[in-house]
Scaffold this motif. Structure first.
Motif, PDB file in Angstrom:
ATOM      1  N   ASP A  62      -4.866   0.576   7.811  1.00  0.00           N
ATOM      2  CA  ASP A  62      -5.922   1.714   6.580  1.00  0.00           C
ATOM      3  C   ASP A  62      -6.448   2.974   6.651  1.00  0.00           C
ATOM      4  O   ASP A  62      -6.225   3.710   6.063  1.00  0.00           O
ATOM      5  N   ASP A 110      -7.823  -2.041  -1.267  1.00  0.00           N
ATOM      6  CA  ASP A 110      -6.828  -1.129  -1.150  1.00  0.00           C
ATOM      7  C   ASP A 110      -5.867  -0.803  -2.442  1.00  0.00           C
ATOM      8  O   ASP A 110      -4.866  -0.636  -2.100  1.00  0.00           O
ATOM      9  N   PHE A 165       0.778  -1.160  -0.241  1.00  0.00           N
ATOM     10  CA  PHE A 165       0.032   0.204   0.277  1.00  0.00           C
ATOM     11  C   PHE A 165       0.927   1.019  -0.131  1.00  0.00           C
ATOM     12  O   PHE A 165       0.913   2.394  -0.565  1.00  0.00           O
ATOM     13  N   ASN A 201      -2.856  -5.786  -6.607  1.00  0.00           N
ATOM     14  CA  ASN A 201      -3.255  -6.015  -5.344  1.00  0.00           C
ATOM     15  C   ASN A 201      -3.662  -8.225  -5.226  1.00  0.00           C
ATOM     16  O   ASN A 201      -3.478  -8.195  -4.325  1.00  0.00           O
ATOM     17  N   ASN A 252      -9.185  -6.261   2.761  1.00  0.00           N
ATOM     18  CA  ASN A 252      -8.648  -5.169   3.962  1.00  0.00           C
ATOM     19  C   ASN A 252      -9.653  -4.861   4.655  1.00  0.00           C
ATOM     20  O   ASN A 252      -9.225  -3.762   5.145  1.00  0.00           O
TER      21      ASN A 252
END
Ligand SMILES: Nc1nc2c(ncn2[C@@H]2O[C@H](COP(=O)(O)OP(=O)(O)OP(=O)(O)O)[C@@H](O)[C@H]2O)c(=O)[nH]1
Ligand SMILES: Nc1nc2c(ncn2[C@@H]2O[C@H](COP(=O)(O)OP(=O)(O)OP(=O)(O)O)[C@@H](O)[C@H]2O)c(=O)[nH]1
Ligand SMILES: [Mg+2]
Ligand SMILES: [Mg+2]
Lengths: 445, 333
Positions: A347, A252, A2, B262, B225
């Motif tokens: 996050d 994400d 990320f 991802n 997530n």
């Protein structure tokens, strides 16, 4: 992953530090790093290359003001360029005077059916239209049932022909039906198809011909990698679609596919999907997407996500209490529950500019609230609403009751008092003050 | 044929002497499906290499760049691509004149070295049924893959019970119902919105009392997530072990070949929540190259077990890394 991009950029910018102008030499390595970073964000290889070429052109020779570092200047150039590439403003749906017809197409599993339901709800609420959802996926098991259930959820009319295996024919019949049923909007959900399946691509072409839609929307998964080029090109060749819908952005992924598609077919991205629920639809904001791809932290979406999740009434009540100095541990507890609803702490924190890289290797425990909750639970109702009565013996009792040390209890109470003070201070400026604070943070980077 | 032998056969794809000829037919057909499905992948891969390398005997910076481009365009990712290219450069340093063909071979070797194939032999306990749990993010092809798997088991005369633990998505249960009818599987379901863990509990109980050979659990798509939903998955898994100690015996993570970088994060997070055993890589019949599989094998050590090549019951293949890589680079069309 990320934080990958922002990290790379920071490294790249180091080479620029302390220079008076951006020159070809000091920018070359940086551009290479940026290109890599973009590819890691799933931007197509060629798109990334032409993008960095353009940024380099704009950057070279620019005077670096003493107040900002070259890296920041470059970031700004890049962000502007990105936002421009993605269209400088959000585009709405074309609404016709009579019947607005929207055709939805895309790869398997990209989110077409879900989007169809969401769009019906959105246009019903925002444009006061009377939608008819049309099931033209005659292949996928239970595709028709899925759309039917969604149409009930959003309170829209529904059209299907369970024994008809010809979607072209169904779509024609649906238009006829919409007229007798007084609908001014029809949304046609189609089967997922791979872009090299000639037969299926012909079919969607035929549906388009039969319907002559006001808008044809191409639905694509935000997590798509390098394949975005092929898929977007192939679908565009057959459909010449009007806009793109980017789904599953609540994940994400950096969403580099947005940039790829935009630069390959030059069609605006109109909507984004932000959850599985029917409310999870938003119009597309190019500048936010630019920030996301660049990894500078999407402050605005953070703020908005917070707003979305916080129950408005609850928020108002809390504000009143803060104003009256009556903010207690009960309210604090409620806030924690709200924050927990927003998703993973890591996050959320990661969305704050400047913070991202620092937490990469740190494991933010999502149970971080557990001990706080335990401490609050060990307080009496009176203590919760009147934190000032928490003297030594009470603190000791709470520590034992919650299985924490007294110093942990002390720490929490101290933090709580500081927080209430800060909240009171922020009340005057409201959201803007918070935004200013966050912006300052960004400047400092 | 005894139960475990049959099970092993259908899980590993290995044939035993008593398999009928009809199996050979499907084998042949499936090879065609695989070839057709991978054709597109191969063409673009090979196409690029031909353009950049044919007619030259040395590998130049430019050519290395072009190889890098080819790798990156296949979603292999920066890290893994650099690893492959590093190897290539080392080779160049040692042996300055490399012919195009040698580069192909070398690249193939490099990629094969990074690719893990599911080799785990099933160490069966006496526990029956054999429980498979299928997980993944939204829309990757979990339910479809389950239908295809059920078909494989059914073909091998193994009785299958499917648990409809996606109680969230609209018509997820109806979709699974169609697949279980197609494949002679028994479906255990509750109402939409009910507790998925409870569905799993019911499924295992029922499968036990019905003497089912295999249980396959379909779970709702969830983004990795989303902490709450990932925790739910852990809970579902735990509940199953209450009925059958070692259940689930296998957790399959489904990944969409069109997904970019991802997918690595997906693999990481799902492994954390459920200890993923292997991966099923779907939608390889499209234009996507599925290079993420290489990155995931390399970085996370999760083997690829199945590949999906279409939307019908037969479009599931055991992943074979040699075949996979060979098809990528093979000269014949
Ligand atoms: N988290 C999240 N999930 C989404 C979003 N949009 C769709 N989904 C989920 O993605 C999965 C696939 O969505 P569908 O609407 O069935 O996709 P589709 O394109 O109609 O699929 P096919 O008809 O099979 O080609 C479902 O589980 C949806 O709930 C989104 O914006 N966020
Ligand atoms: N072309 C192709 N399509 C596939 C493949 N596997 C699945 N699909 C299609 O992808 C779409 C989504 O598949 P599902 O099995 O519903 O996916 P899922 O993961 O169960 O989706 P959710 O439960 O909504 O999260 C469907 O249209 C399937 O037909 C494949 O290997 N190739
Ligand atoms: Mg659909
Ligand atoms: Mg499913």
């Amino acid at each position: 992953m990320f934080q990958n991009l922002s990290e790379k950029l920071e490294r790249a910018f180091k080479t620029l530090k302390g220079r008076a102008t951006i020159s070809d030499i000091n920018v070359a390595q940086t551009m290479k790093e940026i290109r890599k970073a973009l590819i890691s964000a799933d931007v197509d290889y060629k798109t990334a290359k032409s993008f960095t070429d353009k940024v380099r052109e704009k950057a070279i020779g620019q005077k670096v003001l003493t107040s900002i570092e070259p890296g920041q200047l470059l970031t700004k150039i890049m962000k502007d360029e990105l936002a421009e590439l993605m269209g400088s403003e959000s585009t709405d749906i074309q609404i016709e005077r009579g019947l607005t017809k929207i055709l939805v197409a895309g790869l398997q599993g990209s989110g077409k059916t879900t989007f169809s339901g969401k769009l019906a709800l959105y246009l019903k609420n925002n444009k006061k239209l009377k939608p008819l959802l049309v099931a033209c996926d005659v292949y996928r098991p239970a595709a028709i049932d899925q759309l039917e259930i969604l149409s009930k959820q959003v309170n829209a009319d529904f059209y299907c022909e369970r024994d008809n295996k010809d979607p072209v024919n169904i779509s024609k019949n649906a238009i006829k039906f919409s007229k007798t049923n007084n609908n001014n909007l029809i949304i046609i959900d189609t089967a997922g198809r791979i872009s090299i399946d000639q037969e299926m691509m012909n079919e969607i072409g035929e549906i388009k011909k039969a319907v002559s839609p006001s808008e044809t929307l191409f639905v694509v998964d935000a997590m798509t990698g390098q394949d975005a080029v092929n898929t977007a090109k192939n679908f565009n060749e057959v459909l010449d679609f009007d806009g793109v819908v980017l789904t599953k952005l609540d994940g994400d992924t950096r969403g580099g596919a947005a940039l790829t598609i935009r630069s390959v077919v030059n069609k605006p991205i109109k909507f984004i999907g932000t959850s599985e629920k029917m409310e999870g639809l938003d119009v597309f904001y190019p500048d936010r997407m630019a920030s996301r791809i660049l990894g500078m932290g999407d402050v605005i979406s953070l703020v908005e996500r917070a707003q979305q999740q916080f129950d408005e009434d609850e928020a108002r009540k809390i504000q009143k209490k803060i104003a009256k100095n009556k903010f207690g541990f009960d309210d604090f507890y409620k806030q924690i529950q709200q924050i927990k609803k927003m998703g993973s702490m890591k996050d959320l924190v990661g969305m704050i500019p400047g913070v991202g890289k620092n937490i990469k290797d740190m494991d933010i425990d999502d149970d971080a609230f557990k001990s706080i909750e335990a401490i609050i639970n060990s307080m009496t109702p009176k203590e919760r609403s009147n934190p000032e009565i928490l003297n030594g013996s009470r603190r000791k009792r709470i520590a034992v009751g919650s299985g924490n040390s007294v110093s942990e209890v002390n720490k929490l109470i101290k933090q709580f008092l500081q927080m209430s003070k800060m909240m009171k201070m922020m009340q005057g400026g409201g959201k803007n003050r918070v935004m200013d604070m966050l912006n300052n943070q960004m400047q400092r980077r | 044929m005894n139960f475990f032998k049959k099970l092993k056969e259908s899980l590993t794809g290995k044939k035993t002497e008593d398999s009928g000829t009809s199996n050979q037919d499907t084998e042949k057909k499936s090879a065609e499906v695989l070839k057709k499905g991978l054709e597109k992948t191969k063409n673009s891969f090979f196409g690029n290499f031909s353009k950049s390398l044919v007619g030259k005997s040395k590998i130049s910076d430019q050519e290395l760049d072009s190889i890098e481009e080819t790798l990156l365009k296949s979603d292999i990712g920066i890290e893994t691509s650099l690893k492959i290219i590093d190897g290539l450069e080392n080779r160049v340093r040692k042996d300055k004149f490399i012919h195009t063909n040698e580069i192909y071979d070398f690249l193939k070797d490099e990629i094969k070295n990074l690719l893990l194939q599911n080799k785990k032999d099933y160490s069966f306990s006496d526990e029956k049924p054999y429980v498979i749990m299928v997980v993944g993010i939204n829309g990757v092809g979990k339910t479809t893959t389950i239908g295809k798997l059920a078909h494989q088991f059914n073909k091998n005369n193994l009785s299958v019970t499917i648990g409809a633990a996606d109680t969230f998505r609209a018509a997820a249960i109806d979709q699974l119902e169609v697949w279980s009818n197609r494949t002679n599987a028994k479906l255990i379901k509750q109402k939409m919105g009910s507790d998925p863990a409870s569905v799993c509990f019911d499924t295992l109980k029922s499968a036990k009392s019905n003497d089912s050979d295999v249980v396959i659990i379909d779970t709702a798509g969830r983004l990795h997530n989303n902490v709450n939903l990932m925790n739910e998955l852990t809970k579902i898994k735990k509940v199953m072990s209450k009925v059958s100690i070692n259940a689930p015996h296998e957790v399959i993570l489904v990944l969409d070949a069109t997904t970019g970088q991802n997918a690595i994060e997906q693999a990481k997070q799902f492994s954390k929540a459920t200890e993923v055993d292997c991966i099923a890589l779907t939608k390889l019949d499209g234009t996507a190259k599925g290079g993420i599989a290489i990155g995931i094998s390399d970085q996370l050590n999760i083997p690829i077990k199945y590949i999906g090549l279409g939307e019908t019951v037969n479009d599931l293949q055991l992943f074979d890394k040699d075949k996979f890589v060979d098809t990528l680079f093979s000269n014949e069309n």
